[in-house]
Design an enzyme around this catalytic site. Structure first.
Site, mmCIF file in Angstrom:
data_model
loop_
_atom_site.group_PDB
_atom_site.id
_atom_site.type_symbol
_atom_site.label_atom_id
_atom_site.label_comp_id
_atom_site.label_asym_id
_atom_site.label_seq_id
_atom_site.Cartn_x
_atom_site.Cartn_y
_atom_site.Cartn_z
ATOM 1 N N LYS A 1 -12.452 -79.082 68.421
ATOM 2 C CA LYS A 1 -12.098 -78.058 67.434
ATOM 3 C C LYS A 1 -12.425 -78.495 66.015
ATOM 4 O O LYS A 1 -12.523 -77.679 65.122
ATOM 5 C CB LYS A 1 -10.648 -77.601 67.601
ATOM 6 C CG LYS A 1 -9.573 -78.610 67.308
ATOM 7 C CD LYS A 1 -8.203 -77.937 67.385
ATOM 8 C CE LYS A 1 -7.383 -78.394 68.566
ATOM 9 N NZ LYS A 1 -7.030 -79.824 68.547
ATOM 10 N N LYS B 1 -12.845 -91.460 65.838
ATOM 11 C CA LYS B 1 -12.293 -90.762 64.675
ATOM 12 C C LYS B 1 -12.458 -91.583 63.418
ATOM 13 O O LYS B 1 -12.653 -91.030 62.344
ATOM 14 C CB LYS B 1 -10.826 -90.381 64.903
ATOM 15 C CG LYS B 1 -10.679 -89.247 65.896
ATOM 16 C CD LYS B 1 -9.534 -88.301 65.598
ATOM 17 C CE LYS B 1 -9.627 -87.096 66.539
ATOM 18 N NZ LYS B 1 -8.491 -86.204 66.493
ATOM 19 N N LYS C 1 -18.353 -84.190 73.373
ATOM 20 C CA LYS C 1 -17.288 -83.287 73.823
ATOM 21 C C LYS C 1 -17.166 -82.109 72.847
ATOM 22 O O LYS C 1 -17.321 -82.283 71.640
ATOM 23 C CB LYS C 1 -16.008 -84.127 73.856
ATOM 24 C CG LYS C 1 -14.704 -83.417 73.851
ATOM 25 C CD LYS C 1 -13.571 -84.439 73.850
ATOM 26 C CE LYS C 1 -12.821 -84.445 72.532
ATOM 27 N NZ LYS C 1 -11.574 -83.701 72.512
HETATM 28 P P1 ATP Z 1 -9.822 -82.565 67.474
HETATM 29 O O1 ATP Z 1 -11.204 -82.036 67.312
HETATM 30 O O2 ATP Z 1 -8.860 -82.108 66.420
HETATM 31 O O3 ATP Z 1 -9.767 -84.011 67.770
HETATM 32 P P2 ATP Z 1 -9.821 -81.596 70.157
HETATM 33 O O4 ATP Z 1 -10.463 -80.273 70.238
HETATM 34 O O5 ATP Z 1 -10.567 -82.770 70.622
HETATM 35 O O6 ATP Z 1 -9.225 -81.853 68.724
HETATM 36 P P3 ATP Z 1 -7.178 -82.198 71.148
HETATM 37 O O7 ATP Z 1 -6.072 -81.537 70.417
HETATM 38 O O8 ATP Z 1 -7.478 -83.619 70.837
HETATM 39 O O9 ATP Z 1 -8.517 -81.387 71.003
HETATM 40 O O10 ATP Z 1 -6.935 -82.056 72.708
HETATM 41 C C1 ATP Z 1 -5.990 -81.221 73.311
HETATM 42 C C2 ATP Z 1 -6.201 -81.221 74.798
HETATM 43 O O11 ATP Z 1 -7.425 -80.571 75.121
HETATM 44 C C3 ATP Z 1 -6.291 -82.605 75.414
HETATM 45 O O12 ATP Z 1 -5.680 -82.584 76.673
HETATM 46 C C4 ATP Z 1 -7.753 -82.826 75.539
HETATM 47 O O13 ATP Z 1 -8.060 -83.751 76.559
HETATM 48 C C5 ATP Z 1 -8.242 -81.428 75.908
HETATM 49 N N1 ATP Z 1 -9.620 -81.233 75.483
HETATM 50 C C6 ATP Z 1 -10.074 -81.267 74.217
HETATM 51 N N2 ATP Z 1 -11.392 -81.041 74.162
HETATM 52 C C7 ATP Z 1 -11.782 -80.874 75.452
HETATM 53 C C8 ATP Z 1 -13.029 -80.620 76.075
HETATM 54 N N3 ATP Z 1 -14.124 -80.486 75.362
HETATM 55 N N4 ATP Z 1 -13.076 -80.510 77.422
HETATM 56 C C9 ATP Z 1 -11.955 -80.643 78.159
HETATM 57 N N5 ATP Z 1 -10.747 -80.886 77.642
HETATM 58 C C10 ATP Z 1 -10.645 -80.995 76.310
#
Ligand code: ATP
Ligand code: LTN
Length: 336
Positions: free
Chosen positions: A203, A118, A200
């Site tokens: 969002k 990040k 990964k």
């Molecule tokens: P950001 O982009 O704002 O960092 P993010 O999409 O990575 O957000 P988080 O809010 O950080 O999502 O994660 C929420 C939950 O979803 C966590 O348990 C995280 O491990 C899971 N998660 C996020 N992205 C994935 C993915 N691509 N595959 C599986 N699990 C995910």
């Protein structure tokens, strides 16, 4: 009755309401939460305190909190069975996070890969909150004496840090925190970006690599059609075939089919056919959630009530741990 309730293991998890949830959030986290709500005592939160480690537009953040709460319910979480709440409505999270900051070592925080990722992505805003983010997450988990924390693979390191902090605190004083365990379901542990399957799906990535839970069918089909694959042309899992492996994971998660079943279904067929089937399976999976989502969004009073009641229940549980911690570290309480 009372006895079985007390014997239930406790589950806590959260997702940042920093945008619309993705297929990765749903398959990696939210869907597993719904499966746990009957068997466990579940606390599921919207980690809004965590979101401001990256700049948010205030009006959008407020709206995203409401939308994410509606998605939680639309995905099948039942507020009669679980406690659903907004992190910022329970002050104990910030209060415990401060205490735990004093039991987390710089060396530990320096090793957190999400901080490295990040801070590379937000080089103009590498703030202290981004650095101590995992300590706040440890507070979230330890406040409720969680046994299990269902998360995607990217969060495993943070849960391990929570365990280390808890052990350090327990060893310094006496048994205070339960030691939590991460629960990571294998095939959906990390859904990859469709446009760059080495990364990964996330969002905060706005391109076509991310499928959002609220995307309509046409958008889903278009994004999957454009998904990066390889030149080998066979629908079969393979070393280095990141794109196909990812689509197979998604298809399997959406339909319940095994790898063997998928391979025979698409034997002799091309990537085009496979992508169409994957897109349709995702649209089917998300379609039901979208309908429910609209229903909840039309009833803001109900959503507000769920959040207010959830915060009350969460505060009650959290404050019990917080006062124990305050006493152990030596804060004076004139009431006692
Ligand atoms: P950001 O982009 O704002 O960092 P993010 O999409 O990575 O957000 P988080 O809010 O950080 O999502 O994660 C929420 C939950 O979803 C966590 O348990 C995280 O491990 C899971 N998660 C996020 N992205 C994935 C993915 N691509 N595959 C599986 N699990 C995910
Ligand atoms: N850091 C997590 C969200 C989160 C969380 C938590 C998950 C905040 N607090 C406690 C599990 C338990 C994320 O962004 N993926």
């Amino acid at each position: 009755m009372q006895e079985t309730k007390e014997a239930k293991k406790l589950v806590l998890s959260g997702i940042q309401p920093s945008g619309t949830l993705t297929l990765g959030n749903y398959l990696g986290a939210l869907r597993n939460w719904t499966k746990m709500q009957d068997e466990y005592l579940c606390y599921y939160m919207l980690a809004d305190l965590h979101t401001i480690t990256v700049r948010q537009v205030p009006a959008e953040l407020r709206q995203n909190c409401l939308k994410t709460a509606a998605i939680y319910l639309a995905a099948g979480l039942d507020p009669e069975k679980i406690t659903l709440f907004l992190q910022s409505m329970v002050p104990a999270h910030s209060q415990l996070a401060w205490v735990l900051n004093c039991y987390a070592m710089m060396g530990e925080l320096n090793r957190m890969t999400q901080f490295k990722d990040k801070s590379a992505r937000h080089a103009d805003n590498i703030n202290g909150g981004l650095y101590t983010y995992p300590v706040l997450m440890a507070a979230d988990i330890l406040l409720y004496q969680a046994d299990y924390v269902p998360v995607g693979k990217d969060q495993k390191q943070h849960v391990e840090l929570a365990r280390d902090i808890a052990n350090r605190f327990n060893n310094t004083y006496s048994e205070t925190f339960r030691i939590p365990e991460p629960i990571i379901s294998t095939n959906t542990a990390s859904i990859r970006s469709l446009s760059d399957p080495t990364k990964k799906m996330s969002k905060s990535e706005s391109g076509d690599g991310t499928i959002f839970v609220l995307d309509n069918k046409d958008t889903i089909l278009r994004k999957v059609r454009k998904a990066v694959t390889d030149s080998d042309g066979e629908i079969r899992r393979g070393e280095g075939k990141h794109g196909i492996n990812n689509l197979m994971n998604i298809y399997s998660a959406a339909t319940g089919k095994t790898d063997g079943e998928i391979e025979s279904e698409f034997a002799g067929k091309g990537y085009g056919d496979f992508k169409l089937a994957v897109g349709e399976a995702i649209a089917d999976l998300l379609g039901g959630i979208q309908q429910e989502y609209e229903r909840y969004m039309a009833d803001k009073a109900y959503l507000n009530r769920v959040l207010i009641e959830g915060a009350e229940r969460a505060s009650y549980a959290a404050n019990k741990t917080l006062s124990k911690v305050y006493r152990k570290v030596g804060f004076y309480d004139p009431h006692k």
